[in-house]
Write an enzyme that holds these catalytic residues in place. Sequence first.
Site, PDB file in Angstrom:
ATOM      1  N   ASN A 135       7.955 -91.236   9.318  1.00 53.10           N
ATOM      2  CA  ASN A 135       7.684 -90.321   8.206  1.00 53.10           C
ATOM      3  C   ASN A 135       6.685 -89.237   8.569  1.00 53.10           C
ATOM      4  OD1 ASN A 135       9.328 -91.690   6.166  1.00 53.10           O
ATOM      5  ND2 ASN A 135       7.819 -93.338   6.306  1.00 53.10           N
ATOM      6  N   GLY A 137       6.788 -86.408  11.456  1.00 52.59           N
ATOM      7  CA  GLY A 137       7.277 -85.695  12.619  1.00 52.59           C
ATOM      8  C   GLY A 137       6.517 -84.394  12.768  1.00 52.59           C
ATOM      9  N   ILE A 163       8.376 -92.174  21.357  1.00 54.18           N
ATOM     10  CA  ILE A 163       7.242 -91.994  22.258  1.00 54.18           C
ATOM     11  C   ILE A 163       7.722 -92.048  23.712  1.00 54.18           C
ATOM     12  CG2 ILE A 163       4.965 -92.798  22.916  1.00 54.18           C
ATOM     13  CD1 ILE A 163       5.283 -91.708  19.994  1.00 54.18           C
ATOM     14  N   GLU A 371       7.887 -81.604  20.872  1.00 49.99           N
ATOM     15  CA  GLU A 371       6.679 -80.768  20.949  1.00 49.99           C
ATOM     16  C   GLU A 371       6.714 -79.664  19.890  1.00 49.99           C
ATOM     17  OE1 GLU A 371       3.280 -81.509  23.296  1.00 49.99           O
ATOM     18  OE2 GLU A 371       5.268 -82.416  23.248  1.00 49.99           O
TER      19      GLU A 371
END
Length: 388
Positions: A135, A137, A163, A371
């Site tokens: 929940n 991002g 990850i 990213e």
Amino acid sequence: MKIFERLQRQRRWTEEEQLVLDQFRRLCAETIDPNAERYDRSGEFPWENIKALNALGANMMFVPEAYGGAPVPFRLYLEVVKTISASCASTGIIYATTFHGMKPLIDMGNDEQRARFLPRIAEGALGALAITEPNAGSDATGMRTTFTPDGDDIIVQGGKTFITSGDVADLMLLFGKWSEIDDPKKSISVLVFEKGTPGFEVIRLEQKMGHRASSTASIAFNGCRVPRTNLIGNPGDGLRILLASLNRSRPSVAAHALGIAGAAFGDMVAYMNDRVQSGRRIAEFQGNQFMLADLATDLAMAESWLDYVASLIEAGERDFGLEASMAKMRASDLAMRISTEAVQMHGGYGYCSDYRVERLMRDAKITQIWEGTNQIHRQLIGRSFVKK
């Protein structure tokens, strides 16, 4: 390809820097290139590649000399990331992720923390950066992982998803919320989480479209006790550290994407000069030449912009977030665009795994997502022009 050869010469590497690049290019040609397809097919973590990088002292390039490193200019680090990623995107992002996770420790950790952790990194330990949750991002303030102080320890409870190297990292830069601070922004804190801590659990490894040899893990922290001395800064410093770390990692991700883009462009040009249709090489058709002209121009511009961002960082500039976003956004969009055109120019062969452009296209897609999605970067860049 003379344009890119001239661009490389314009970087004016010193003799020592050129020697470093030559060593990494040789390593890629002899070890990483030959392994790339096998690791992509099997999804096996590329330990052989990582060991080869460690033998060359790859991690030492961003660790300070006082802690066992041999630091190089940031633009040289970026060129190494690009070189590795052109050979194997999975290996490239594993290497870059150690930088992403440990650079905030280098820049904002205290002397005791640096002395305790950085020699391990210099010797080849793997690092990870743990921010994303189911929940949380693009909106990091939605994270639910908690840090609860308990005497000399911090109890970590929660979980992270997507990850990179989360299952294999020796050290992880972990973000969570300090339990004694209610504000969702002001509560974000960060600590160094060490492999082997009781209560840590790998929930699952993702089966991905690309970067198949780079592990992507969902992980859980079940009441893990971490020494309070592992906390970077003070409780509530996490958001500031997070934003600073992303500004440094985004040029690195851009270099990774440009490695994929450059490899796809080179493969495409070589094939187009070899493939004959209707009595002509397909590189001779005017429509295809127009496409090559557009892609080559955009690739040269993206590489030049990344050099510019690197020069800002090396000059000690602090406010370069927008420039970093532009580099990441343009490089990743270009990686997807060039790799897609490369598949197209290979025709039916491009859709098969006999040619690596198929792998490059799969590897390129995630660069537009991680990213910070490119939609987020466009929002960041665009709103900077709105008058306050």
